[in-house]
Design a protein around this motif. Structure first.
Motif, PDB file in Angstrom:
ATOM      1  N   PHE A  55       7.082  14.056 -29.984  1.00  0.00           N
ATOM      2  CA  PHE A  55       7.394  15.418 -30.413  1.00  0.00           C
ATOM      3  C   PHE A  55       8.448  15.399 -31.520  1.00  0.00           C
ATOM      4  O   PHE A  55       8.281  16.048 -32.573  1.00  0.00           O
ATOM      5  N   LEU A  56       9.525  14.632 -31.325  1.00  0.00           N
ATOM      6  CA  LEU A  56      10.610  14.596 -32.303  1.00  0.00           C
ATOM      7  C   LEU A  56      10.168  13.940 -33.611  1.00  0.00           C
ATOM      8  O   LEU A  56      10.573  14.370 -34.698  1.00  0.00           O
ATOM      9  N   GLN A  57       9.300  12.927 -33.510  1.00  0.00           N
ATOM     10  CA  GLN A  57       8.803  12.266 -34.720  1.00  0.00           C
ATOM     11  C   GLN A  57       7.970  13.243 -35.561  1.00  0.00           C
ATOM     12  O   GLN A  57       8.096  13.289 -36.787  1.00  0.00           O
ATOM     13  N   LEU A  58       7.143  14.028 -34.899  1.00  0.00           N
ATOM     14  CA  LEU A  58       6.350  15.030 -35.622  1.00  0.00           C
ATOM     15  C   LEU A  58       7.255  16.045 -36.319  1.00  0.00           C
ATOM     16  O   LEU A  58       6.962  16.488 -37.437  1.00  0.00           O
ATOM     17  N   SER A  59       8.338  16.420 -35.664  1.00  0.00           N
ATOM     18  CA  SER A  59       9.252  17.392 -36.273  1.00  0.00           C
ATOM     19  C   SER A  59       9.856  16.849 -37.566  1.00  0.00           C
ATOM     20  O   SER A  59      10.218  17.621 -38.457  1.00  0.00           O
ATOM     21  N   GLU A  60       9.944  15.523 -37.683  1.00  0.00           N
ATOM     22  CA  GLU A  60      10.483  14.890 -38.892  1.00  0.00           C
ATOM     23  C   GLU A  60       9.417  14.735 -39.980  1.00  0.00           C
ATOM     24  O   GLU A  60       9.707  14.829 -41.172  1.00  0.00           O
ATOM     25  N   THR A  61       8.176  14.494 -39.573  1.00  0.00           N
ATOM     26  CA  THR A  61       7.141  14.103 -40.546  1.00  0.00           C
ATOM     27  C   THR A  61       6.261  15.259 -41.027  1.00  0.00           C
ATOM     28  O   THR A  61       5.568  15.122 -42.034  1.00  0.00           O
ATOM     29  N   ILE A  62       6.270  16.387 -40.330  1.00  0.00           N
ATOM     30  CA  ILE A  62       5.472  17.546 -40.762  1.00  0.00           C
ATOM     31  C   ILE A  62       6.281  18.380 -41.762  1.00  0.00           C
ATOM     32  O   ILE A  62       7.438  18.726 -41.495  1.00  0.00           O
ATOM     33  N   PHE A  63       5.671  18.676 -42.894  1.00  0.00           N
ATOM     34  CA  PHE A  63       6.291  19.543 -43.898  1.00  0.00           C
ATOM     35  C   PHE A  63       5.409  20.746 -44.237  1.00  0.00           C
ATOM     36  O   PHE A  63       5.850  21.672 -44.895  1.00  0.00           O
ATOM     37  N   GLU A  64       4.180  20.712 -43.763  1.00  0.00           N
ATOM     38  CA  GLU A  64       3.215  21.766 -44.075  1.00  0.00           C
ATOM     39  C   GLU A  64       3.545  23.032 -43.285  1.00  0.00           C
ATOM     40  O   GLU A  64       3.807  22.972 -42.080  1.00  0.00           O
ATOM     41  N   PRO A  65       3.521  24.209 -43.932  1.00  0.00           N
ATOM     42  CA  PRO A  65       3.775  25.441 -43.185  1.00  0.00           C
ATOM     43  C   PRO A  65       2.630  25.794 -42.240  1.00  0.00           C
ATOM     44  O   PRO A  65       1.496  25.393 -42.450  1.00  0.00           O
ATOM     45  N   TRP A  66       2.978  26.541 -41.204  1.00  0.00           N
ATOM     46  CA  TRP A  66       2.035  27.093 -40.225  1.00  0.00           C
ATOM     47  C   TRP A  66       1.324  26.029 -39.384  1.00  0.00           C
ATOM     48  O   TRP A  66       0.216  26.232 -38.905  1.00  0.00           O
ATOM     49  N   VAL A  67       1.980  24.891 -39.217  1.00  0.00           N
ATOM     50  CA  VAL A  67       1.574  23.909 -38.196  1.00  0.00           C
ATOM     51  C   VAL A  67       2.595  24.028 -37.070  1.00  0.00           C
ATOM     52  O   VAL A  67       3.779  23.787 -37.273  1.00  0.00           O
ATOM     53  N   PHE A  68       2.145  24.413 -35.897  1.00  0.00           N
ATOM     54  CA  PHE A  68       3.056  24.700 -34.795  1.00  0.00           C
ATOM     55  C   PHE A  68       3.290  23.464 -33.925  1.00  0.00           C
ATOM     56  O   PHE A  68       2.346  22.717 -33.630  1.00  0.00           O
ATOM     57  N   LEU A  69       4.536  23.298 -33.511  1.00  0.00           N
ATOM     58  CA  LEU A  69       4.885  22.344 -32.461  1.00  0.00           C
ATOM     59  C   LEU A  69       5.279  23.157 -31.231  1.00  0.00           C
ATOM     60  O   LEU A  69       6.077  24.093 -31.336  1.00  0.00           O
ATOM     61  N   LYS A  70       4.698  22.790 -30.094  1.00  0.00           N
ATOM     62  CA  LYS A  70       4.947  23.541 -28.866  1.00  0.00           C
ATOM     63  C   LYS A  70       5.290  22.573 -27.744  1.00  0.00           C
ATOM     64  O   LYS A  70       4.695  21.502 -27.633  1.00  0.00           O
ATOM     65  N   VAL A  71       6.248  22.980 -26.915  1.00  0.00           N
ATOM     66  CA  VAL A  71       6.706  22.079 -25.854  1.00  0.00           C
ATOM     67  C   VAL A  71       7.132  22.897 -24.639  1.00  0.00           C
ATOM     68  O   VAL A  71       7.639  24.014 -24.760  1.00  0.00           O
ATOM     69  N   CYS A  72       6.904  22.318 -23.476  1.00  0.00           N
ATOM     70  CA  CYS A  72       7.228  22.996 -22.214  1.00  0.00           C
ATOM     71  C   CYS A  72       8.690  22.733 -21.844  1.00  0.00           C
ATOM     72  O   CYS A  72       8.994  21.998 -20.889  1.00  0.00           O
TER      73      CYS A  72
END
Length: 213
Positions: A55-72
């Motif tokens: 999850f944290l790695q994706l938060s660093e590598t995604i730059f495109e708008p409107w791609v959601f990260l969701k976590v419980c």
């Protein structure tokens, strides 16, 4: 009391969510799941059962708008671990009701009638006026032993009449007729109070972040 959600339940819920919306089924992405939504304001979503390195790695590598990260989990738990480019969305709540709902004895006023529809293992209940105006709607998707409730809503000028409760009652009848007693959904802050009145409990917080355009 909140519980730690298993990937098994998360995948079943996400499968139901996707079927309800006529989307491709979720695919495994490392320790989580990905769904291609293909909407202007939500291109895709990555969903994780907990905060972890994937999850944290994706938060660093995604730059495109409107791609959601969701976590419980709660935003407070990870807000200092992600880049500032992310914007938190209104709090969601995973909720469960692993027993019959506590439904009041509601009946449908003569001004309304029910309509039924089904597709993709999804059953739709609509309440419409005699003129055919949609007043309230909801869906239940049956995935193995889980009934996933989705997109329960009532039009503004028909609220405060118990219509959403009646929709939930009819949807539960469908699940029970198939021998399914375990109910699951994700609620907004507004919807949470209704479901709690019907006997649902918060299973887990459900937090979404996105990079807006």
């Amino acid at each position: 009391m909140e519980k730690e959600i298993s990937n098994e339940i998360l995948e079943k819920w996400l499968k139901g969510w996707s079927l309800s919306r006529n989307l491709a089924l979720p695919i495994q992405y490392k320790s989580g799941f990905k769904v291609d939504v293909n909407d202007e304001k939500q291109k895709s979503r990555y969903v994780f059962s907990d905060i972890n390195s994937d999850f944290l790695q994706l938060s660093e590598t995604i730059f495109e708008p409107w791609v959601f990260l969701k976590v419980c989990n709660s935003f407070e738990r990870f807000k200092n671990l992600i880049p500032e480019k992310w914007q938190v969305q209104p709090q969601g709540y995973m909720m469960s009701c692993f027993h019959p709902m506590s439904l009041p004895n509601v009946s449908l006023h003569e001004d309304y009638r029910l309509e039924y529809e089904n597709y993709n293992s999804t059953f739709v209940i609509k309440i419409v006026t005699k003129k055919g105006e949609l007043s309230s709607i909801g869906r239940v998707v049956l995935v193995d032993d889980l009934a996933i409730y989705d997109r329960i809503s009532t039009e503004i000028n028909h609220q405060r009449k118990g219509l959403a409760t009646f929709v939930m009652k009819e949807l539960e009848k469908i699940a029970l007729s198939k021998g399914i007693f375990n109910n699951f959904l994700v609620a907004t802050e507004e919807g949470k109070s209704l479901y709690e009145l019907l006997g649902w409990d918060i299973y887990s917080l459900y937090t979404s972040i996105v990079i807006p355009s």
